[in-house]
Scaffold this motif. Structure first.
Motif, PDB file in Angstrom:
ATOM      1  N   ALA A   1      41.715  43.027  41.787  1.00  0.00           N
ATOM      2  CA  ALA A   1      40.576  42.440  43.027  1.00  0.00           C
ATOM      3  C   ALA A   1      39.670  43.372  43.994  1.00  0.00           C
ATOM      4  O   ALA A   1      38.723  42.768  44.000  1.00  0.00           O
ATOM      5  CB  ALA A   1      41.856  41.535  44.369  1.00  0.00           C
ATOM      6  N   VAL A   2      40.331  44.432  44.131  1.00  0.00           N
ATOM      7  CA  VAL A   2      39.598  45.582  45.094  1.00  0.00           C
ATOM      8  C   VAL A   2      38.051  46.003  43.981  1.00  0.00           C
ATOM      9  O   VAL A   2      36.804  45.890  44.270  1.00  0.00           O
ATOM     10  CB  VAL A   2      40.532  46.368  45.656  1.00  0.00           C
TER      11      VAL A   2
ATOM     12  N   ALA B   1      40.773  47.072  53.549  1.00  0.00           N
ATOM     13  CA  ALA B   1      41.364  47.810  53.537  1.00  0.00           C
ATOM     14  C   ALA B   1      42.011  48.495  52.851  1.00  0.00           C
ATOM     15  O   ALA B   1      41.184  49.890  52.724  1.00  0.00           O
ATOM     16  CB  ALA B   1      43.091  47.363  54.360  1.00  0.00           C
ATOM     17  N   ALA B   2      42.193  47.878  51.218  1.00  0.00           N
ATOM     18  CA  ALA B   2      42.686  48.069  50.408  1.00  0.00           C
ATOM     19  C   ALA B   2      41.430  48.899  49.690  1.00  0.00           C
ATOM     20  O   ALA B   2      42.005  50.510  49.494  1.00  0.00           O
ATOM     21  CB  ALA B   2      42.589  47.723  49.361  1.00  0.00           C
ATOM     22  N   ALA B   3      39.931  48.993  50.158  1.00  0.00           N
ATOM     23  CA  ALA B   3      39.161  49.500  49.371  1.00  0.00           C
ATOM     24  C   ALA B   3      38.949  51.021  50.089  1.00  0.00           C
ATOM     25  O   ALA B   3      38.795  51.557  49.357  1.00  0.00           O
ATOM     26  CB  ALA B   3      37.651  48.835  49.810  1.00  0.00           C
TER      27      ALA B   3
ATOM     28  N   ARG C   1      50.460  46.103  42.743  1.00  0.00           N
ATOM     29  CA  ARG C   1      49.762  47.194  42.767  1.00  0.00           C
ATOM     30  C   ARG C   1      48.786  46.545  42.458  1.00  0.00           C
ATOM     31  O   ARG C   1      47.992  46.991  41.967  1.00  0.00           O
ATOM     32  CB  ARG C   1      50.254  48.879  43.119  1.00  0.00           C
ATOM     33  N   SER C   2      48.621  46.052  40.882  1.00  0.00           N
ATOM     34  CA  SER C   2      47.436  46.712  40.061  1.00  0.00           C
ATOM     35  C   SER C   2      46.716  44.514  40.547  1.00  0.00           C
ATOM     36  O   SER C   2      45.677  45.046  40.349  1.00  0.00           O
ATOM     37  CB  SER C   2      48.351  45.592  39.111  1.00  0.00           C
ATOM     38  N   ASP C   3      47.037  43.885  41.072  1.00  0.00           N
ATOM     39  CA  ASP C   3      46.580  42.690  41.002  1.00  0.00           C
ATOM     40  C   ASP C   3      45.897  42.756  42.253  1.00  0.00           C
ATOM     41  O   ASP C   3      44.385  42.666  42.296  1.00  0.00           O
ATOM     42  CB  ASP C   3      47.885  41.751  42.018  1.00  0.00           C
TER      43      ASP C   3
END
Length: 177
Positions: free
Chosen positions: A60-61, A19-21, A54-56
């Motif tokens: 990861a993405v 979802a983030a990607a 957010r950085s984490d």
């Protein structure tokens, strides 16, 4: 490294990354994290348990994206009709990566230089392997260096007005024999 995640926790993590990607690609890296959790079908608490900042999540993405690009090099080596085709197709994928992940890459520049260097090494290794095989097949210039080739493709991608122009510019470059 920590212990493996439970199956449901791993599924939630995978859904969050997917979802983030998508959300980052659609709306940029400043997109609301609540939207990502909602799109993944999980609550905010679940998201923050996996990715406290957010950085984490960005790291990861981006790490997943780089790993996927590098894995495609191995697949192309096995499936392409020739080493030259494998290299050319991977360079096209690299162009896509550069053009669509630029904001994502810039957003994680504050991370440790070792992490960023690791991503660059992984992509360079993938390109080097493909280039060496194409070189052994006599399909590319002998003086071609993988780092130079990636820099060239990145420069073309960032300078081009659109994908079609980037493809035309890459075709103009005399890197093949």
């Amino acid at each position: 490294m920590g212990r493996p995640l439970r199956a449901d926790a791993q599924r939630n993590r995978d859904q969050l990354l997917a979802a983030a990607a998508r959300v980052f690609a659609e709306r940029g890296t400043d997109a609301p994290l609540d939207d990502i959790a909602r799109r993944a079908g999980v609550g905010n608490a679940t998201m923050y348990r996996h990715f406290p900042t957010r950085s984490d999540l960005l790291v990861a993405v981006y790490t997943d994206e780089v790993a996927g690009l590098c894995a495609r090099a191995a697949t192309l080596r096995e499936q392409a009709g020739s080493p030259q085709e494998a290299l050319h197709e991977w360079l096209r994928l690299f162009m896509d990566h550069v053009s669509t992940k630029r904001d994502l890459a810039l957003a994680v520049t504050g991370e440790s230089s070792a992490l960023v260097a690791g991503w660059h090494r992984a992509m360079l290794e993938a390109a080097s392997t493909l280039l060496e095989e194409a070189g052994r097949a006599g399909a590319v210039r002998a003086d071609l260096d993988a780092a130079d080739l990636l820099t060239l493709v990145k420069g073309i991608t960032l300078a081009a007005a659109d994908r079609a122009q980037a493809e035309r510019l890459l075709a103009l470059v005399n890197w093949q024999t």
